[in-house]
Scaffold this motif. Structure first.
Motif, PDB file in Angstrom:
ATOM      1  N   THR A 112       0.699  -1.303   0.088  1.00 56.20           N
ATOM      2  CA  THR A 112      -0.052  -0.118  -0.066  1.00 56.20           C
ATOM      3  C   THR A 112       1.008   1.341  -0.110  1.00 56.20           C
ATOM      4  O   THR A 112       2.051   1.230   0.349  1.00 56.20           O
ATOM      5  N   ARG A 345      -8.893  -3.836  -6.734  1.00 57.65           N
ATOM      6  CA  ARG A 345      -8.787  -2.835  -7.441  1.00 57.65           C
ATOM      7  C   ARG A 345      -9.999  -1.758  -7.438  1.00 57.65           C
ATOM      8  O   ARG A 345     -10.673  -2.487  -7.396  1.00 57.65           O
ATOM      9  N   ASP A 346     -10.398  -0.614  -7.745  1.00 56.02           N
ATOM     10  CA  ASP A 346     -11.712   0.233  -7.865  1.00 56.02           C
ATOM     11  C   ASP A 346     -11.259   0.718  -8.560  1.00 56.02           C
ATOM     12  O   ASP A 346     -11.099   0.992  -9.547  1.00 56.02           O
ATOM     13  N   THR A 351     -15.022  -2.574  -6.055  1.00 52.33           N
ATOM     14  CA  THR A 351     -13.634  -3.097  -5.760  1.00 52.33           C
ATOM     15  C   THR A 351     -14.125  -4.292  -6.337  1.00 52.33           C
ATOM     16  O   THR A 351     -14.533  -5.407  -6.048  1.00 52.33           O
ATOM     17  N   GLN A 392      -3.735  -8.652 -11.595  1.00 53.59           N
ATOM     18  CA  GLN A 392      -4.847  -7.835 -12.271  1.00 53.59           C
ATOM     19  C   GLN A 392      -4.570  -6.194 -11.881  1.00 53.59           C
ATOM     20  O   GLN A 392      -3.637  -5.465 -10.643  1.00 53.59           O
ATOM     21  N   ASP A 393      -4.474  -5.367 -12.516  1.00 51.53           N
ATOM     22  CA  ASP A 393      -4.856  -3.861 -12.509  1.00 51.53           C
ATOM     23  C   ASP A 393      -6.038  -3.555 -13.035  1.00 51.53           C
ATOM     24  O   ASP A 393      -6.530  -3.839 -14.404  1.00 51.53           O
ATOM     25  N   PHE A 394      -5.628  -2.320 -13.261  1.00 46.01           N
ATOM     26  CA  PHE A 394      -7.194  -1.931 -13.813  1.00 46.01           C
ATOM     27  C   PHE A 394      -6.838  -0.606 -14.309  1.00 46.01           C
ATOM     28  O   PHE A 394      -6.073   0.242 -14.512  1.00 46.01           O
ATOM     29  N   LYS A 396      -7.813   2.822 -16.147  1.00 45.55           N
ATOM     30  CA  LYS A 396      -8.753   4.091 -15.865  1.00 45.55           C
ATOM     31  C   LYS A 396      -9.464   4.816 -17.908  1.00 45.55           C
ATOM     32  O   LYS A 396      -9.969   4.253 -18.256  1.00 45.55           O
ATOM     33  N   LEU A 401      -9.864  -3.601 -17.586  1.00 47.55           N
ATOM     34  CA  LEU A 401      -9.430  -4.665 -16.095  1.00 47.55           C
ATOM     35  C   LEU A 401      -8.055  -5.731 -16.849  1.00 47.55           C
ATOM     36  O   LEU A 401      -8.908  -6.409 -17.867  1.00 47.55           O
TER      37      LEU A 401
END
Length: 632
Positions: A112, A345-346, A351, A392-394, A396, A401
């Protein structure tokens, strides 16, 4: 004989499972496809050949990619590998830091960030703090809790049975501590214990019931007492599993020997975990008590503090969170993986997390109507794509995703809740993708290409993988810098035209004719295959169907290779008139392109057309119109 006209306006259901071939009554059937490979699905409905992958650097080996964003202008990529952290800025390696995690341990790290500091946790390794101390200067250090005089304000816990007593031989200086039952272990050396609220540091362990210690806070007396505890985190008890920042507190979720326990620091005092007397700004500690031990796998700061455990998902409420106001409520019973850490991930207030069974991507979303969270399965229609996720990652910018699978492919999920878009496609490359991270507007992947590990970045201007581009004021035939693709056959675009393939020898390729600008990289094939035509109620078993004509609405497309039932062919994109000169870059066209088709088909469960193209040229498909004849 009847004639049917069908228009496929979008692909917003993505690639769907063959198990839905009998559900032609669903909207997902009309908006989905049987196969979507190496394409991006736009939230507006069209599909585009995916971006190529630009070569960034040769990696040290297996590991994890982590984004570090100090602000919108200063972003970094962190490449974790065995014993090292490489720091990249603007695709250049700017620093390397020694690290304690082995290759096997990297699958379990959690992290974090707050401002210029990244906290990294692993249950078997003391947690570390990676700090950006300058533009390109970085340090890795142990967590440092608040020290008040000789007391350190870290979490404590009573591991031993409640009836076990400790007896100190003195109240100050060096003492011997005797236990009424076996409690000490050689790994206790260097850790802190508290007797009647006063701290001592263990300096040696003589036996399971006797240890030497140095008193840090004067003890009230030397009588035996059950009022004692020890560090919650230590070599003997393990280390934190996860961490997050929420409402100006540092939240620690779970530890190796305390998997279902939660700690929150004092408000505005992130490294102080002194519980005090329970005042509003003091630290908080509690356990997740339920019908089973739910080991905390991740803590996430969203609308509420969210806990993702091995068996359920929880909401922690309190506005603000205080020792008196805090409440813990279990919301859903899905669970998260226990063999690796995959960070939630947001996405637009929801989430997204990977389920424990490794076959679902769940959307943990608060609903005002029920005043509770739900966990909808976003992979329900594409279960075949989501198989054992590992990262994983998003993104924007693209609203994608990226989910890295164990088989080395990427599941790309286009998410746009406002328009009810949930569309999956699968991305593949010549190699195995092992990690992904989104840094600002850039998406980076860690790829294993037959033992050569590389860091690469999705680049909208490219149509090959592990690619490099070069330019020269004068046309030249030999281009170098391709050592990471030694011995491989690479596709070559020279001055905008496809030049076929060349073999990399000693890091170089040689063109048959010189060029001023070159892109060289590995080819990949994109595939678009629709579901069988939806003729529900119009065709009976045994009826013949014929594709009369198909029209493709294209946008900014340079090549289109299709199969209308008699094999793949290059569809002419240029209308009647002057054709492009030989050797000149193919122009990109937009608009409708139509093609007649022949041949009756009795099998109505097969697609009527297919796009399959490996030419490294752009292709965007917006909609498809079909004219059919049915022999009824």
């Amino acid at each position: 004989m009847s004639r049917v006209r069908q228009v496929k306006t979008n692909f917003t259901a993505g690639e769907i499972s063959r198990r839905l071939l009998g559900r032609k009554d669903l909207r997902a059937y009309d908006n989905g496809a049987l196969t979507l490979r190496n394409v991006f699905i736009h939230p507006t409905g069209g599909i585009t050949r995916r971006s190529g992958l630009a070569f960034v650097d040769t990696a040290r080996g297996a590991g994890r990619l982590v984004a570090f964003e100090f602000n919108t202008e200063q972003t970094y990529l962190l490449a974790f590998s065995a014993g090292k952290i490489d720091v990249y800025r603007d695709d250049a390696r700017v620093a390397t830091v020694d690290a304690p995690w082995s290759e096997a341990q990297l699958r379990q790290i959690a992290w974090t960030q707050s401002a210029d500091t990244l906290l990294v946790c692993h249950p078997d390794v003391p947690p570390r703090k990676l700090t950006r101390t300058g533009a390109d200067a970085w340090t890795l250090s142990d967590w440092a809790y608040v020290a008040e005089d000789e007391a350190v304000r870290l979490p404590f816990y009573r591991f031993a049975d409640s009836e076990v007593t400790l007896t100190p031989s003195g109240t100050t200086g060096a003492v011997t501590v005797t236990a009424s039952a076996p409690v000490f272990d050689p790994l206790h050396e260097g850790t802190r214990i508290r007797i009647k609220g006063k701290q001592l540091v263990v300096t040696g362990v003589a036996s399971a019931t006797s240890a030497q210690a140095t008193v840090k806070e004067e003890l009230p007396n030397t009588t035996a007492t059950v009022n004692w505890d020890e560090q919650a985190f230590s070599p003997r008890r393990g280390w934190p599993v996860s961490a997050a920042f929420h409402q100006d507190r540092l939240v620690i979720g779970g530890a190796r020997d305390l998997p279902n326990r939660l700690w929150l620091s004092r408000s505005a005092d992130l490294w102080n975990f002194d519980l005090g007397t329970g005042q509003d700004d003091e630290a908080i500690e509690f356990g997740l008590l339920s019908d089973q031990v739910n080991a905390i796998r991740a803590v996430f700061s969203g609308r509420h503090l969210q806990l993702f455990t091995s068996g359920a998902e929880y909401m922690v409420t309190g506005d603000p969170l205080t020792p008196r106001a805090i409440q813990l409520n279990r919301q859903t019973r899905i669970g998260s993986p226990i063999d690796r850490t995959i960070m939630p991930r947001d996405v637009d207030g929801a989430t997204l997390f990977v389920s424990r069974n490794g076959k679902e991507i769940r959307e943990f979303l608060y609903t005002d109507t029920e005043a509770a969270y739900q966990a909808n399965d976003l992979a329900l229609l594409a279960r075949h794509i989501v198989q054992s996720p590992r990262d994983q990652d998003f993104d924007k910018r693209r609203r994608l995703l990226f989910v890295v699978m164990e088989d080395g492919s990427i599941g790309a999920l286009t998410v746009y809740r406002a328009e009810q878009v949930t569309a999956w496609t699968r991305l593949a490359t010549d190699g195995a993708v092992r990690s992904v991270a989104v840094v600002g507007d850039d998406v980076y992947v860690l790829v294993d290409r037959a033992g050569t590990w590389t860091v690469e970045r999705f680049d909208d201007t490219l149509n090959t993988d592990s690619a490099l581009v070069g330019s020269s004021g004068a046309a030249v035939s030999t281009w170098s810098g391709l050592g990471h693709l030694e011995g491989r056959r690479v596709a070559v675009l020279a001055d905008g035209t496809v030049r076929g393939e060349a073999t990399v020898v000693t890091g170089r390729i040689t063109l048959e004719s010189p060029a001023k600008e070159v892109e060289a990289g590995l080819t990949y094939t994109h595939v678009v295959e629709p579901l069988p035509a939806n003729l529900l109620g119009q065709v009976a078993d045994g009826d013949f169907v014929r594709l009369v004509e198909v029209g493709f609405k294209l946008e900014d497309t340079a090549a289109l290779r299709v199969d209308l039932g008699r094999g793949l062919f290059d569809m002419p994109l240029h209308r009647l008139g002057p054709q492009p000169a030989s050797g000149s870059p193919p122009p990109r066209v937009s608009g409708d392109r139509r093609m007649r088709a022949l041949g009756w088909r009795r099998d109505n469960d097969k697609p009527l057309w297919r796009i399959e193209q490996d030419a490294p040229l752009p292709c965007t498909l917006l909609s498809v119109t079909m004219s059919l004849k049915v022999n009824d």
